[in-house]
Scaffold this motif. Sequence first.
Motif, PDB file in Angstrom:
ATOM      1  N   ARG A   1       9.561  71.567  28.151  1.00 20.33           N
ATOM      2  CA  ARG A   1       9.061  70.682  27.097  1.00 20.33           C
ATOM      3  C   ARG A   1       9.068  69.236  27.577  1.00 20.33           C
ATOM      4  O   ARG A   1       9.852  68.846  28.449  1.00 20.33           O
ATOM      5  CB  ARG A   1       9.922  70.790  25.842  1.00 20.33           C
ATOM      6  CG  ARG A   1       9.794  72.095  25.104  1.00 20.33           C
ATOM      7  CD  ARG A   1      10.670  72.091  23.863  1.00 20.33           C
ATOM      8  NE  ARG A   1      10.570  73.333  23.109  1.00 20.33           N
ATOM      9  CZ  ARG A   1       9.699  73.523  22.130  1.00 20.33           C
ATOM     10  NH1 ARG A   1       8.864  72.552  21.788  1.00 20.33           N
ATOM     11  NH2 ARG A   1       9.665  74.674  21.494  1.00 20.33           N
ATOM     12  N   ALA A   2       8.203  68.441  26.980  1.00 22.25           N
ATOM     13  CA  ALA A   2       8.179  67.007  27.287  1.00 22.25           C
ATOM     14  C   ALA A   2       9.563  66.412  27.068  1.00 22.25           C
ATOM     15  O   ALA A   2      10.249  66.737  26.097  1.00 22.25           O
ATOM     16  CB  ALA A   2       7.147  66.303  26.414  1.00 22.25           C
ATOM     17  N   GLY A   3       9.959  65.561  28.009  1.00 21.26           N
ATOM     18  CA  GLY A   3      11.280  64.970  27.960  1.00 21.26           C
ATOM     19  C   GLY A   3      12.323  65.745  28.736  1.00 21.26           C
ATOM     20  O   GLY A   3      13.441  65.252  28.947  1.00 21.26           O
ATOM     21  N   GLY A   4      11.984  66.950  29.136  1.00 28.68           N
ATOM     22  CA  GLY A   4      12.904  67.802  29.863  1.00 28.68           C
ATOM     23  C   GLY A   4      12.958  67.483  31.345  1.00 28.68           C
ATOM     24  O   GLY A   4      12.336  66.532  31.822  1.00 28.68           O
ATOM     25  N   SER A   5      13.723  68.318  32.061  1.00 27.20           N
ATOM     26  CA  SER A   5      13.942  68.113  33.489  1.00 27.20           C
ATOM     27  C   SER A   5      13.704  69.402  34.262  1.00 27.20           C
ATOM     28  O   SER A   5      13.842  70.503  33.718  1.00 27.20           O
ATOM     29  CB  SER A   5      15.385  67.654  33.735  1.00 27.20           C
ATOM     30  OG  SER A   5      15.666  66.440  33.070  1.00 27.20           O
ATOM     31  N   LEU A   6      13.347  69.235  35.513  1.00 23.64           N
ATOM     32  CA  LEU A   6      13.236  70.345  36.454  1.00 23.64           C
ATOM     33  C   LEU A   6      13.668  69.860  37.823  1.00 23.64           C
ATOM     34  O   LEU A   6      13.508  68.676  38.146  1.00 23.64           O
ATOM     35  CB  LEU A   6      11.793  70.851  36.554  1.00 23.64           C
ATOM     36  CG  LEU A   6      11.250  71.793  35.495  1.00 23.64           C
ATOM     37  CD1 LEU A   6       9.784  72.074  35.756  1.00 23.64           C
ATOM     38  CD2 LEU A   6      12.043  73.091  35.434  1.00 23.64           C
ATOM     39  N   ARG A   7      14.180  70.781  38.613  1.00 21.41           N
ATOM     40  CA  ARG A   7      14.526  70.458  39.990  1.00 21.41           C
ATOM     41  C   ARG A   7      13.768  71.403  40.911  1.00 21.41           C
ATOM     42  O   ARG A   7      13.965  72.620  40.861  1.00 21.41           O
ATOM     43  CB  ARG A   7      16.017  70.608  40.236  1.00 21.41           C
ATOM     44  CG  ARG A   7      16.471  70.101  41.606  1.00 21.41           C
ATOM     45  CD  ARG A   7      17.857  70.570  41.923  1.00 21.41           C
ATOM     46  NE  ARG A   7      18.445  69.850  43.045  1.00 21.41           N
ATOM     47  CZ  ARG A   7      19.382  70.369  43.831  1.00 21.41           C
ATOM     48  NH1 ARG A   7      19.840  71.589  43.611  1.00 21.41           N
ATOM     49  NH2 ARG A   7      19.888  69.646  44.824  1.00 21.41           N
ATOM     50  N   LEU A   8      12.903  70.841  41.716  1.00 19.81           N
ATOM     51  CA  LEU A   8      12.157  71.624  42.687  1.00 19.81           C
ATOM     52  C   LEU A   8      12.890  71.628  44.025  1.00 19.81           C
ATOM     53  O   LEU A   8      13.514  70.634  44.396  1.00 19.81           O
ATOM     54  CB  LEU A   8      10.758  71.050  42.878  1.00 19.81           C
ATOM     55  CG  LEU A   8       9.901  70.858  41.627  1.00 19.81           C
ATOM     56  CD1 LEU A   8       8.513  70.362  42.022  1.00 19.81           C
ATOM     57  CD2 LEU A   8       9.801  72.136  40.821  1.00 19.81           C
ATOM     58  N   SER A   9      12.784  72.750  44.712  1.00 20.68           N
ATOM     59  CA  SER A   9      13.364  72.873  46.044  1.00 20.68           C
ATOM     60  C   SER A   9      12.282  73.343  47.009  1.00 20.68           C
ATOM     61  O   SER A   9      11.379  74.085  46.624  1.00 20.68           O
ATOM     62  CB  SER A   9      14.516  73.874  46.058  1.00 20.68           C
ATOM     63  OG  SER A   9      15.551  73.477  45.199  1.00 20.68           O
ATOM     64  N   CYS A  10      12.407  72.922  48.245  1.00 22.89           N
ATOM     65  CA  CYS A  10      11.502  73.382  49.291  1.00 22.89           C
ATOM     66  C   CYS A  10      12.330  73.607  50.542  1.00 22.89           C
ATOM     67  O   CYS A  10      12.892  72.652  51.093  1.00 22.89           O
ATOM     68  CB  CYS A  10      10.417  72.352  49.546  1.00 22.89           C
ATOM     69  SG  CYS A  10       9.403  72.703  51.003  1.00 22.89           S
ATOM     70  N   ALA A  11      12.409  74.856  50.957  1.00 19.66           N
ATOM     71  CA  ALA A  11      13.213  75.206  52.115  1.00 19.66           C
ATOM     72  C   ALA A  11      12.314  75.659  53.255  1.00 19.66           C
ATOM     73  O   ALA A  11      11.387  76.455  53.057  1.00 19.66           O
ATOM     74  CB  ALA A  11      14.182  76.320  51.755  1.00 19.66           C
TER      75      ALA A  11
END
Length: 125
Positions: free
Chosen positions: A13-23
């Motif tokens: 949802r808008a205002g939320g957070s995510l953490r992307l990873s790239c290995a």
Amino acid sequence: QVQLVESGGGLVRAGGSLRLSCAASGVIFSINAMGWYRQAPGKQRELVAWITSGGSTKYADSGKGRFTISRDNAKNTVYLQMGSLKPEDTAVYYCNADRMTYVSGGNYYTEYDYWGQGTQVTVSS
């Protein structure tokens, strides 16, 4: 053979957070700068954030103050912490390594401008 494998995308949802990873997978000798780009439907791919092997960073104006890029050189992994997400952040996010040297069959190889397959980030209003 090497791969850049992204993970961590999803629906938020808008205002939320995510953490992307790239290995980076494979026997990696070194990776120069790494970055995150994104491409929304009907738009060109654009830079989100960039980090050198020494830790210097660069951000697109769209993500300044909301996104943080970091990397773990020992794990050959780059991260993108995204906060205060907006619907306009919706896109496929791609990882990039501008120069990556790896070992295969006892030989050294270098790949330039290497891309991952992308991970979808969708931000609902």
